[in-house]
Design an enzyme around this catalytic site. Structure first.
Site, PDB file in Angstrom:
ATOM      1  N   ASP A 262       1.550 -17.924  46.670  1.00  0.00           N
ATOM      2  CA  ASP A 262       0.353 -17.236  46.204  1.00  0.00           C
ATOM      3  C   ASP A 262       0.788 -16.009  45.412  1.00  0.00           C
ATOM      4  OD1 ASP A 262      -2.414 -16.494  46.136  1.00  0.00           O
ATOM      5  OD2 ASP A 262      -1.936 -14.968  47.614  1.00  0.00           O
TER       6      ASP A 262
ATOM      7  N   ASP B  96      -8.093 -18.672  49.936  1.00  0.00           N
ATOM      8  CA  ASP B  96      -8.321 -18.819  48.484  1.00  0.00           C
ATOM      9  C   ASP B  96      -9.432 -19.825  48.228  1.00  0.00           C
ATOM     10  OD1 ASP B  96      -6.350 -17.078  48.090  1.00  0.00           O
ATOM     11  OD2 ASP B  96      -5.006 -18.357  46.956  1.00  0.00           O
TER      12      ASP B  96
ATOM     13  N   THR C 269      -4.483 -16.017  40.833  1.00  0.00           N
ATOM     14  CA  THR C 269      -3.670 -14.797  40.791  1.00  0.00           C
ATOM     15  C   THR C 269      -2.377 -15.020  40.006  1.00  0.00           C
ATOM     16  OG1 THR C 269      -2.830 -15.482  42.929  1.00  0.00           O
ATOM     17  CG2 THR C 269      -4.519 -13.820  42.929  1.00  0.00           C
ATOM     18  N   THR C 270      -1.817 -16.232  40.117  1.00  0.00           N
ATOM     19  CA  THR C 270      -0.584 -16.511  39.362  1.00  0.00           C
ATOM     20  C   THR C 270      -0.919 -16.690  37.890  1.00  0.00           C
ATOM     21  OG1 THR C 270       0.171 -17.696  41.307  1.00  0.00           O
ATOM     22  CG2 THR C 270       1.462 -17.968  39.331  1.00  0.00           C
TER      23      THR C 270
END
Length: 538
Positions: free
Chosen positions: A69, A395, A102-103
């Site tokens: 994550d 998530d 997020t990545t």
């Protein structure tokens, strides 16, 4: 005259001793390098075939975290480069705001800066680049909005959308092999919220043992505590008083004062007075007409015995999050004083009983006032697997809760990025002047996302992305990468769906952060604080 000239040539240092300044090119370069390094760090975790990272804590025990994550990785590493810090903050905001992507957001910002570095080397002014990017972002946003589909009026299709979104989110995480099981679990949990989107009501409990497929969704609320000694282990139609009060005053607690007594009998008297005080407090609590008392703090033996005699179930030391959640779920309020029973709002539930999960006993509340409450019980072989499973599930839950509020969806698998890149390229072809070059670079950065996804899976990215680009050129706007077969496929058939909200947030956050870093032309570091010797050690 020559003296003046020689004076002006001497470098003037206006900063304190020890402060550091990086000017124009150097500053920009150090920003770019820092941001690109952060992008490269999380790049390999992107997509369904992304790899994990092990993070070792520097503390005594050296905690081990295994995760892919983006936000968790970036939060855990200490970064010194100012531009890298901006990207770390951005991924944190993405995590808080929408929960996923997020990545992607970090990688996109890093790719934009990689492109900007080339443009600046060609002597294009940063402001020109920014102005081109602004127009490109606007065009990409419009294209994304037009491509979004909304099925909120057809419950069956919307349910299918939610399952697809959960599957897509989980497919890049640890739970990818059990994604059908967990996506159903996540959708059920979010649908119970009835659109309130309050994730507080979903409680996740991690219990070692079993395998990931043994995880399940429980309709009630589970509290990881024990019921007191000699008290009823099962209660129907419970009236619950949730409190945060000290129930450990059967010891003398007169700190810092001296009590002189003539004999031990006097000590016994003081203890008796303390006991009476405690008994009175318990009586006041019992006046509320309750049959279950849950306290945030400890309950000592004497009050516990009193509760047992009254046939009241007493649960001690329910941690703060547990108490807060219980109050929310049972519809009660947390109280600390017990003088006015009529003003206190009690919690209610149909049944309280002990259940066994693995080796542990937990307390199960069913039929709670807030019908949407539920508990997800995660099982797994090691603590690291459980932690990562919880992050992955969190998530998925966040994205689903967002989608219930904003039901539009777009297609994943690099499809949306290619779609935006195509629109931006078309705009660049119509734009005269240097801005066109900036727009072209923006499109190139967008196309890097599917490239990286394909690279991570070990496929020939150049070939796949070229095929995908050609497909989009022929107006096959729902085409993306099929990573299980390493080919280009139709995302509608594969059911690879993502939330519109997540994609939009990725686009906007990344372009804003890259813009901000690109504007920098000077980095000034404050002088480190000088350490003053301590003449007064305590």
């Amino acid at each position: 005259m020559s003296r003046c000239a020689s004076l002006s040539m001497a470098p003037v240092n206006i900063f304190k001793h020890g402060a550091d300044e990086e000017k124009a090119e150097t500053a920009r370069l150090s920003s770019f390098i820092g941001a690109i390094a952060i992008g490269d760090l999380v790049k390999s975790t992107l997509g369904p075939k992304g790899m994990d990272k092990i993070l070792l804590g520097g503390g005594k025990g050296g905690s081990v975290t295994v995760t892919n994550d983006g936000a968790t990785i970036l939060k855990a590493i200490g970064v010194d480069n100012p531009a890298a810090k901006v990207l770390v903050d951005m991924s944190k905001v993405q995590d808080d705001e929408v929960g996923d992507g997020t990545t992607s957001v970090t990688v996109l910002a890093a790719e934009l800066l990689r492109e900007a570095e080339l443009l600046i080397a060609k002597k294009i002014h940063p402001q020109t680049v920014i102005s081109g990017w602004r127009k490109a972002t606007q065009a990409a946003r419009e294209a994304l909005r037009e491509a979004a589909v909304d099925h909120s009026n057809e419950p069956a299709r919307f349910q299918e959308d939610l399952l697809n979104i959960a599957r897509t989110t989980l497919s890049s995480k640890l739970l990818t092999h059990h994604k059908d099981h967990f996506s159903q679990l996540a959708v059920d949990a979010v649908m119970r919220l009835k659109g309130s989107g309050n994730l507080e009501a979903i409680h996740v409990i991690k219990k070692l043992g079993g395998s990931l497929t043994d995880s399940y969704l429980d309709e009630g609320f589970l509290l990881d505590k024990k019921i007191g000694v000699n008290q009823p282990k099962r209660l129907e139609n419970a009236n619950i008083l949730i409190a945060n009060t000290g129930m450990d005053t059967d010891k003398i607690k007169i700190f810092g004062s001296r009590v002189r007594v003539d004999s031990t009998a006097k000590v016994a008297e003081i203890e008796l007075a303390e006991k009476e005080k405690m008994k009175e407090k318990v009586d006041r609590i019992l006046k509320h007409g309750i049959n279950c008392f849950i306290n945030r703090q400890l309950i000592y033996n004497y009050p516990e015995q009193l509760f047992s005699q009254a046939g009241v179930m007493a649960i001690e030391h329910a941690d703060f999050a547990g108490v807060e959640r219980l109050a929310l779920v049972t519809g009660g309020e947390i109280t600390s004083t017990f003088d006015h029973p009529e003003l206190v709002k009690l919690g209610h539930c149909k049944l309280i009983e002990e259940v066994m999960i693995g080796e542990d006993t937990l307390i199960h509340f069913s039929g709670v006032a807030m019908g949407e409450a539920c508990t997800v019980v995660l099982r797994g072989a090691t603590q690291q697997i459980l932690d990562e499973a919880e992050r992955s599930l969190h998530d998925a839950l966040c994205v689903l809760a967002q989608t219930v509020k904003e039901p539009r969806t777009v297609y994943g698998g690099g499809c949306s990025e290619m779609l935006m890149a195509k629109v931006v390229t078309d705009l660049a072809n119509r734009t005269p002047g240097k801005e066109a070059v900036a727009m072209e670079s923006f499109a190139k950065a967008l196309r890097m996302l599917p490239t990286i996804i394909a690279d991570n899976a070990g496929y020939d990215s150049a070939d796949l992305v070229a095929q995908l680009r050609a497909a989009h050129q022929e107006n096959k706007t729902t085409f993306g990468l099929n990573m299980s077969e390493g080919s280009v496929g139709n995302m509608v058939d594969l059911g690879i769906t993502e939330s519109f909200q997540v994609k939009r947030q990725v686009l906007l956050s990344a372009s804003e952060a890259a813009e901000m870093i690109l504007r920098v032309d000077n980095i000034i570091k404050a002088a480190p604080r000088s350490r003053v010797p301590d003449h007064h050690p305590c």
